[in-house]
Design a protein around this motif. Structure first.
Motif, PDB file in Angstrom:
ATOM      1  N   GLY B 101       0.824  -1.202   0.000  1.00  0.00           N
ATOM      2  CA  GLY B 101       0.000   0.000   0.000  1.00  0.00           C
ATOM      3  C   GLY B 101       0.861   1.256   0.000  1.00  0.00           C
ATOM      4  N   ARG B 102       0.368   2.316  -0.662  1.00  0.00           N
ATOM      5  CA  ARG B 102       1.103   3.597  -0.694  1.00  0.00           C
ATOM      6  C   ARG B 102       0.508   4.524   0.364  1.00  0.00           C
ATOM      7  N   LEU B 103       1.341   4.911   1.325  1.00  0.00           N
ATOM      8  CA  LEU B 103       0.882   5.746   2.432  1.00  0.00           C
ATOM      9  C   LEU B 103       0.992   7.220   2.062  1.00  0.00           C
ATOM     10  N   GLU B 104       0.149   8.016   2.710  1.00  0.00           N
ATOM     11  CA  GLU B 104       0.168   9.448   2.462  1.00  0.00           C
ATOM     12  C   GLU B 104       1.008  10.122   3.539  1.00  0.00           C
ATOM     13  N   GLY B 105       1.887  11.028   3.136  1.00  0.00           N
ATOM     14  CA  GLY B 105       2.710  11.734   4.112  1.00  0.00           C
ATOM     15  C   GLY B 105       4.019  12.195   3.498  1.00  0.00           C
ATOM     16  N   GLU B 106       4.993  12.463   4.359  1.00  0.00           N
ATOM     17  CA  GLU B 106       6.275  13.047   3.939  1.00  0.00           C
ATOM     18  C   GLU B 106       7.405  12.185   4.486  1.00  0.00           C
ATOM     19  N   THR B 107       8.431  11.946   3.642  1.00  0.00           N
ATOM     20  CA  THR B 107       9.618  11.249   4.135  1.00  0.00           C
ATOM     21  C   THR B 107      10.853  12.142   4.126  1.00  0.00           C
ATOM     22  N   LEU B 108      10.780  13.306   3.488  1.00  0.00           N
ATOM     23  CA  LEU B 108      11.966  14.167   3.387  1.00  0.00           C
ATOM     24  C   LEU B 108      12.279  14.788   4.751  1.00  0.00           C
ATOM     25  N   GLY B 109      13.455  14.393   5.294  1.00  0.00           N
ATOM     26  CA  GLY B 109      13.808  14.784   6.648  1.00  0.00           C
ATOM     27  C   GLY B 109      13.817  16.289   6.868  1.00  0.00           C
ATOM     28  N   LYS B 110      14.307  17.005   5.886  1.00  0.00           N
ATOM     29  CA  LYS B 110      14.415  18.460   6.026  1.00  0.00           C
ATOM     30  C   LYS B 110      13.039  19.090   6.248  1.00  0.00           C
ATOM     31  N   ARG B 111      12.042  18.612   5.505  1.00  0.00           N
ATOM     32  CA  ARG B 111      10.684  19.151   5.679  1.00  0.00           C
ATOM     33  C   ARG B 111      10.105  18.738   7.021  1.00  0.00           C
ATOM     34  N   ILE B 112      10.414  17.522   7.446  1.00  0.00           N
ATOM     35  CA  ILE B 112       9.860  17.029   8.710  1.00  0.00           C
ATOM     36  C   ILE B 112      10.423  17.823   9.897  1.00  0.00           C
ATOM     37  N   VAL B 113      11.715  18.195   9.850  1.00  0.00           N
ATOM     38  CA  VAL B 113      12.285  18.919  10.998  1.00  0.00           C
ATOM     39  C   VAL B 113      11.986  20.420  10.961  1.00  0.00           C
ATOM     40  N   ARG B 114      11.661  20.983   9.765  1.00  0.00           N
ATOM     41  CA  ARG B 114      11.453  22.427   9.682  1.00  0.00           C
ATOM     42  C   ARG B 114      10.040  22.842   9.304  1.00  0.00           C
ATOM     43  N   GLY B 115       9.337  22.005   8.530  1.00  0.00           N
ATOM     44  CA  GLY B 115       8.072  22.411   7.939  1.00  0.00           C
ATOM     45  C   GLY B 115       7.025  22.798   8.970  1.00  0.00           C
ATOM     46  N   ALA B 116       6.322  23.917   8.709  1.00  0.00           N
ATOM     47  CA  ALA B 116       5.271  24.374   9.625  1.00  0.00           C
ATOM     48  C   ALA B 116       4.159  23.338   9.725  1.00  0.00           C
ATOM     49  N   ALA B 117       3.921  22.615   8.637  1.00  0.00           N
ATOM     50  CA  ALA B 117       2.844  21.624   8.615  1.00  0.00           C
ATOM     51  C   ALA B 117       3.077  20.505   9.637  1.00  0.00           C
ATOM     52  N   PHE B 118       4.338  20.309  10.030  1.00  0.00           N
ATOM     53  CA  PHE B 118       4.662  19.193  10.930  1.00  0.00           C
ATOM     54  C   PHE B 118       4.917  19.651  12.364  1.00  0.00           C
ATOM     55  N   GLU B 119       4.660  20.938  12.646  1.00  0.00           N
ATOM     56  CA  GLU B 119       4.993  21.486  13.954  1.00  0.00           C
ATOM     57  C   GLU B 119       4.287  20.729  15.084  1.00  0.00           C
ATOM     58  N   THR B 120       3.018  20.423  14.869  1.00  0.00           N
ATOM     59  CA  THR B 120       2.252  19.749  15.930  1.00  0.00           C
ATOM     60  C   THR B 120       2.747  18.322  16.149  1.00  0.00           C
ATOM     61  N   VAL B 121       2.906  17.558  15.065  1.00  0.00           N
ATOM     62  CA  VAL B 121       3.309  16.153  15.268  1.00  0.00           C
ATOM     63  C   VAL B 121       4.747  16.033  15.737  1.00  0.00           C
ATOM     64  N   ARG B 122       5.570  17.055  15.427  1.00  0.00           N
ATOM     65  CA  ARG B 122       6.971  17.006  15.885  1.00  0.00           C
ATOM     66  C   ARG B 122       7.063  16.874  17.408  1.00  0.00           C
ATOM     67  N   GLN B 123       6.110  17.492  18.132  1.00  0.00           N
ATOM     68  CA  GLN B 123       6.158  17.515  19.604  1.00  0.00           C
ATOM     69  C   GLN B 123       6.257  16.108  20.193  1.00  0.00           C
ATOM     70  N   GLY B 124       5.444  15.202  19.700  1.00  0.00           N
ATOM     71  CA  GLY B 124       5.413  13.867  20.304  1.00  0.00           C
ATOM     72  C   GLY B 124       6.111  12.804  19.493  1.00  0.00           C
ATOM     73  N   LEU B 125       6.835  13.217  18.456  1.00  0.00           N
ATOM     74  CA  LEU B 125       7.349  12.240  17.492  1.00  0.00           C
ATOM     75  C   LEU B 125       8.445  11.329  18.061  1.00  0.00           C
ATOM     76  N   ALA B 126       9.333  11.891  18.890  1.00  0.00           N
ATOM     77  CA  ALA B 126      10.412  11.065  19.449  1.00  0.00           C
ATOM     78  C   ALA B 126       9.824   9.997  20.377  1.00  0.00           C
ATOM     79  N   HIS B 127       8.855  10.401  21.189  1.00  0.00           N
ATOM     80  CA  HIS B 127       8.169   9.469  22.084  1.00  0.00           C
ATOM     81  C   HIS B 127       7.498   8.353  21.268  1.00  0.00           C
ATOM     82  N   ARG B 128       6.822   8.765  20.195  1.00  0.00           N
ATOM     83  CA  ARG B 128       6.151   7.811  19.304  1.00  0.00           C
ATOM     84  C   ARG B 128       7.162   6.853  18.647  1.00  0.00           C
ATOM     85  N   CYS B 129       8.311   7.382  18.242  1.00  0.00           N
ATOM     86  CA  CYS B 129       9.349   6.518  17.654  1.00  0.00           C
ATOM     87  C   CYS B 129       9.781   5.460  18.664  1.00  0.00           C
TER      88      CYS B 129
END
Lengths: 122, 325
Positions: B101-129
């Motif tokens: 299956g093809r998932l929807e989302g972003e894999t580009l690290g630079k966008r994930i660490v800086r992008g405004a769209a990911f600001e909310t999920v960034r907060q809990g992402l390390a815990h989730r990992c």
């Protein structure tokens, strides 16, 4: 002399890149890499000699003998491998630190690991 | 080989309401494996992973059928992974391959660490990992295909042998090999290790967070701290060095998430051992890639320049050797 690759090898790679056709999709990516290579060569031309002189002087002091940087680096590697110098020896660590700082200034001055190294020591 | 035509023929077996496939195109990335995106005519978005024809054998890569099997095994423990839809047979005409299956989302690290769209999920992402790694590591071994087993000393020996072959003399690598040998943790019970769990191989959705762990090519049995250390290697923090976990989170959040999900307590020192070994491995890989320029196997400027990324791993190693001393 900085190796892996040397400045001469980088210039050779750039010459080859400059002879390529710019038609394919990979070309735009390679063009950015080539720009980075040219900027690196300019930094090496400015900073390389002083960095090498410093590295050589530190290696000579550490190993207690003279020689070119290649030879001295090999001797340091062999001393570390044989255990005659310890990787935690403060003089060894100070040398590796100074060499890494000089090298990153040429290879990749914006790399964030430099700031991490400098800040956390302070 | 006509990939699009083969996928169109395969379509009815991938979804009961599909008769054909469309939009097949190759995604950039991996040289050792091809990744194709395509859609079924009923709208199902899919991915094809396949080994290129005449691909050179790699000692670390496992058969793709194994990769598909362990993605299914990890899914069964609750790890977020793409759904494996079909493992290809010779008669499918796609070579060694599988469809997922093809998932929807972003894999580009630079966008994930800086992008405004990911600001909310960034907060809990390390815990989730941390939680997700605990799930992956809990995969029952008897549900897995045959995998190689490695431990800290084994990985060190393997990469030291590669380093020796390059005939480079790098005192920082030499010091790191010797010091890491002294600090190598003893193996407990080996678990399923993803092997390339880092920002760049994680599908992150702007609201759903971590929705898929990708690229299972290097999975093996080993020390669970290997995966926790690898995602903290500075080379994939995309400039955000103050956020050690992938450039988006803190060590403690990762370790807490891991322990809370039943993964057990892992000391920071053990994580940082594997982080240092990760930097060392990436440094040796950079030397290897430069070697393909030096021998003329790949004379591109990109292969030459990657040799100068060795100094990035050296500065990270100096830092970690100081921290661990």
């Amino acid at each position: 002399m900085i190796t892996c690759p040397t400045a001469a090898e980088l210039r050779e790679g750039l010459d080859r890149f400059d002879r390529l056709d710019d038609g394919d999709g990979r070309h735009a990516f390679l063009a950015r890499v080539a720009d980075n290579a040219r900027a690196l060569l300019a930094r090496e031309a400015e900073l390389g000699a002083a960095a090498e002189a410093g590295e050589q002087a530190r290696l000579s002091a550490l190993l207690g003998r003279d020689g070119d940087v290649q030879t001295l680096n090999r001797l340091l590697c062999e001393a570390l491998a044989a255990g005659t110098l310890s990787p935690t020896d403060p003089a060894v660590m100070a040398h590796l630190r100074a060499t890494a700082i000089d090298r990153i200034a040429i290879d990749q001055p914006t790399y964030c690991g430099l700031e991490a190294l400098l800040v956390t020591r302070a | 080989m006509d990939i699009a035509a083969a996928l169109a023929r395969l379509a009815p077996r991938l979804s009961v309401s599909a008769t054909s496939a469309r939009n097949a195109h190759r995604l950039s990335g991996g040289a050792s494996l091809e990744t194709w995106a395509f859609d079924l005519d009923d709208g199902t978005p899919l991915i094809l992973r396949r080994r290129p024809d005449n691909a050179p054998p790699r000692d670390t890569a496992q058969p793709l059928a194994h990769e598909a099997a362990l993605i299914r095994a990890a899914a069964a423990t609750g790890a977020p992974v793409p759904v494996v839809v079909h493992v290809c047979e010779p008669s499918d005409g796609l070579g060694e391959a599988y469809v997922m299956g093809r998932l929807e989302g972003e894999t580009l690290g630079k966008r994930i660490v800086r992008g405004a769209a990911f600001e909310t999920v960034r907060q809990g992402l390390a815990h989730r990992c941390g939680q997700v790694l605990a799930r992956i590591h809990a995969t029952p071994p008897e549900t897995l295909p045959a995998l190689t087993t490695s431990d800290a000393l084994g990985e060190l020996a393997r990469y030291e042998a590669i380093y020796r072959q390059t005939e480079a003399w790098r005192p920082t690598f030499e010091a790191a090999f010797r010091q890491l040998e002294r600090l190598a943790p003893r193996s407990d019970q080996p678990v399923l290790v993803h092997g390339d769990f880092r920002n760049g191989n994680l599908m992150i959705h702007p609201t759903g967070g971590l929705v898929g762990v990708l690229d299972w090519e290097l999975a093996h049995l080993g020390d669970p701290a290997e995966d926790l250390g690898w995602i903290c290697v500075n080379s994939w923090r995309f400039g955000q060095w103050r956020k050690p976990v992938g450039g988006f989170g803190d060590y403690q959040a990762l370790l807490d998430g891991y322990a809370e999900a039943g993964g057990g307590e892992i000391p920071l020192s053990r994580l940082q051992f594997w982080q240092a070994l990760g930097s060392l491995k990436w440094g040796v890989m950079c030397l290897m890639m430069y070697a393909s320029f030096a021998t003329g196997a790949d004379p591109s400027i990109e292969r030459a320049m990657i040799g100068r990324r060795v100094s990035e791993t050296e500065i990270d190693l100096v830092h970690l050797l100081e921290v661990m001393a």
